[in-house]
Each structure stands twice: as structure tokens, then as C-alpha cells.
Design a protein around this motif. Structure first.
Motif, mmCIF file in Angstrom:
data_model
loop_
_atom_site.group_PDB
_atom_site.id
_atom_site.type_symbol
_atom_site.label_atom_id
_atom_site.label_comp_id
_atom_site.label_asym_id
_atom_site.label_seq_id
_atom_site.Cartn_x
_atom_site.Cartn_y
_atom_site.Cartn_z
ATOM 1 N N VAL A 29 0.847 -1.189 0.000
ATOM 2 C CA VAL A 29 0.000 0.000 0.000
ATOM 3 C C VAL A 29 0.884 1.240 0.000
ATOM 4 O O VAL A 29 1.698 1.413 0.898
ATOM 5 N N ASP A 30 0.750 2.082 -1.026
ATOM 6 C CA ASP A 30 1.530 3.314 -1.123
ATOM 7 C C ASP A 30 0.615 4.489 -0.791
ATOM 8 O O ASP A 30 -0.185 4.928 -1.622
ATOM 9 N N CYS A 31 0.752 5.012 0.426
ATOM 10 C CA CYS A 31 -0.154 6.069 0.894
ATOM 11 C C CYS A 31 0.119 7.422 0.241
ATOM 12 O O CYS A 31 -0.648 8.368 0.433
ATOM 13 N N ALA A 32 1.195 7.486 -0.541
ATOM 14 C CA ALA A 32 1.420 8.706 -1.328
ATOM 15 C C ALA A 32 0.491 8.719 -2.535
ATOM 16 O O ALA A 32 0.193 9.776 -3.093
ATOM 17 N N LYS A 33 0.020 7.533 -2.923
ATOM 18 C CA LYS A 33 -0.809 7.417 -4.122
ATOM 19 C C LYS A 33 -2.275 7.136 -3.829
ATOM 20 O O LYS A 33 -3.137 7.401 -4.664
ATOM 21 N N VAL A 34 -2.560 6.544 -2.660
ATOM 22 C CA VAL A 34 -3.948 6.231 -2.319
ATOM 23 C C VAL A 34 -4.306 6.870 -0.983
ATOM 24 O O VAL A 34 -3.432 7.289 -0.221
ATOM 25 N N LYS A 35 -5.606 6.933 -0.727
ATOM 26 C CA LYS A 35 -6.106 7.577 0.494
ATOM 27 C C LYS A 35 -6.020 6.595 1.664
ATOM 28 O O LYS A 35 -6.694 5.571 1.668
ATOM 29 N N CYS A 36 -5.164 6.903 2.637
ATOM 30 C CA CYS A 36 -4.943 6.001 3.774
ATOM 31 C C CYS A 36 -5.424 6.621 5.081
ATOM 32 O O CYS A 36 -5.485 7.850 5.224
ATOM 33 N N ILE A 37 -5.717 5.736 6.025
ATOM 34 C CA ILE A 37 -6.046 6.154 7.385
ATOM 35 C C ILE A 37 -5.556 5.065 8.328
ATOM 36 O O ILE A 37 -5.559 3.884 7.971
ATOM 37 N N ALA A 38 -5.076 5.465 9.496
ATOM 38 C CA ALA A 38 -4.581 4.500 10.482
ATOM 39 C C ALA A 38 -5.499 4.507 11.705
ATOM 40 O O ALA A 38 -5.656 5.539 12.366
ATOM 41 N N LEU A 39 -6.105 3.359 11.971
ATOM 42 C CA LEU A 39 -6.886 3.178 13.191
ATOM 43 C C LEU A 39 -5.940 2.652 14.262
ATOM 44 O O LEU A 39 -5.214 1.687 14.042
#
Length: 213
Positions: free
Chosen positions: A13-23
Motif C-alpha cells: 500500500v503506497d499512501c502517497a498514491k492512495v487515500k490512507c487512514i490509520a486506526l
């Protein structure tokens, strides 16, 4: 393991390219944690758990499972005391003892900690850095320990959600665990990839003595 890549990193998962969130979940492991792990496993998502040393001693198998299933784990002190009102040796004891307990239980040397109550200052950060720990705070807290209501906890998560967000919850709150299936489904529907804190930060090694995000 100490020589392994950053624990909890999700390389694909590349969070520079996709929308990420950390729970993120504090104060465990506890009796509710296995049900939460079941949800995360079913939904194929990863989270970050800040573990208390005394609870790892109480529930070692749950701590081992958390790490084994690819979630990131961090140090949340041994007994959850305020570090800013503790002296240097007390702070070091709280962190060192917990480091040892987590490593001996899970085989994983953790590289991040979260201060109980969010109580921190330059002294706490410096002492943690001397122990090889980065500090991980949050961009939003659900106050789930106070809400104690699944619908309101879900609403809080969705209100706080944003790209690269770090959301604070507690896996010892039953209503949080109850709300989790619908929280995960709704976040996915909104286009989020649910990842660990190291993945959110690009999978790079967190720097000791530095505070994130």
C-alpha cells in the motif's frame, strides 16, 4: 524481530498514491481484543495497537496473535501513569519494562510508543528517544472511553476521518469493538485504505525521539 523490516509495514500500500487512514487502539490487550482482531482479519485490514505491559502479562496469547497477524504494536507504558508527572527513572522504568515484556512475548522489538493521556513534553520525548522509541500521537480522538455508545463512536470516527489521519480508540471499550465492522465498511466505501502507522508514514523506520504525525 529486530532485524526484520519495520514491523507492521504494509509494503503493497503506497499512501502517497492512495487515500490512507490509520486506526489505533490503546490500553490493550484485553478480553475484547480477539473480537476486534477477528473483524480486522475478515476485512483484510491492519491497525496499530499500543500495548500496556501489565496487560501483555495478563493476556500474552492475545498480544502474540496481534503481532502475528501483521498489526503494528507499540509501547503504552506498563501501568498507564502520566509520564509528565513522573521522574526520569520512573519514565524509563515504565518504558523499559514494557519494551522487554512485549519483545519476550511477541518476539518483536517495538520502535514506537504513545504516552498515556497524551501527556508528553520535551523531557519525555528525549528519554523515549534514548530507548529507541518514536512518539506516535493522533490527529483525532473518538473519546470512545467516555461515549460508550457504538453509534456515537462510529459517528466520531467518520467525523474525524481524513487522508493520512491517525484515529485514537481503545480495544478495551466493548462498544468500540461492536462498532468496528460498520466503521471499517464505511471507511472502505469512502475510499480509504486502512493501514498501520508505519505504512501511513511510507513504511520508513520511525526516528527515535521524534513525534509523529
Amino acid at each position: 524481530m529486530s532485524g526484520a523490516p519495520e514491523a507492521g509495514a504494509q509494503a503493497k500500500v503506497d499512501c502517497a498514491k492512495v487515500k490512507c487512514i490509520a486506526l489505533t487502539f490503546d490500553d490493550g490487550p484485553g478480553e475484547q481484543t480477539p473480537a476486534l482482531l477477528d473483524v480486522l482479519k475478515k476485512e483484510k485490514v491492519k491497525a496499530t495497537f499500543f500495548l500496556m505491559g501489565k496487560h501483555v502479562e495478563e493476556f500474552p496469547a492475545i498480544a502474540r496473535r496481534t503481532a502475528a497477524e501483521g498489526h503494528a504494536v507499540g509501547n503504552h507504558t506498563y501501568g498507564h501513569q502520566s509520564l509528565t508527572s513522573s521522574n526520569d527513572s520512573e519514565i524509563l522504568d515504565e518504558l523499559r519494562v514494557t519494551q522487554t515484556i512485549i519483545e519476550e512475548t511477541t518476539g518483536r522489538r517495538v520502535t514506537m510508543f504513545r504516552p498515556p493521556y497524551g501527556h508528553t513534553d520535551e523531557r519525555v520525548l528525549r528519554l523515549a528517544g534514548e530507548q529507541g522509541l518514536a512518539q506516535v500521537m493522533w490527529t483525532g480522538t473518538t473519546l470512545d472511553w467516555k461515549l460508550r455508545d457504538a453509534k456515537r463512536i462510529k459517528a466520531a470516527v467518520l467525523r474525524l476521518a481524513g487522508r493520512d489521519g491517525v484515529i485514537l480508540m481503545h480495544d478495551v471499550v466493548p462498544q468500540t469493538v461492536k462498532a468496528m465492522p460498520s466503521i471499517v465498511k464505511e471507511l472502505k466505501k469512502r475510499g480509504y485504505h486502512l493501514v498501520t502507522v508505519p505504512t501511513l508514514l511510507g513504511g520508513r523506520r520511525l526516528e527515535a525521539g521524534v513525534s509523529y504525525p
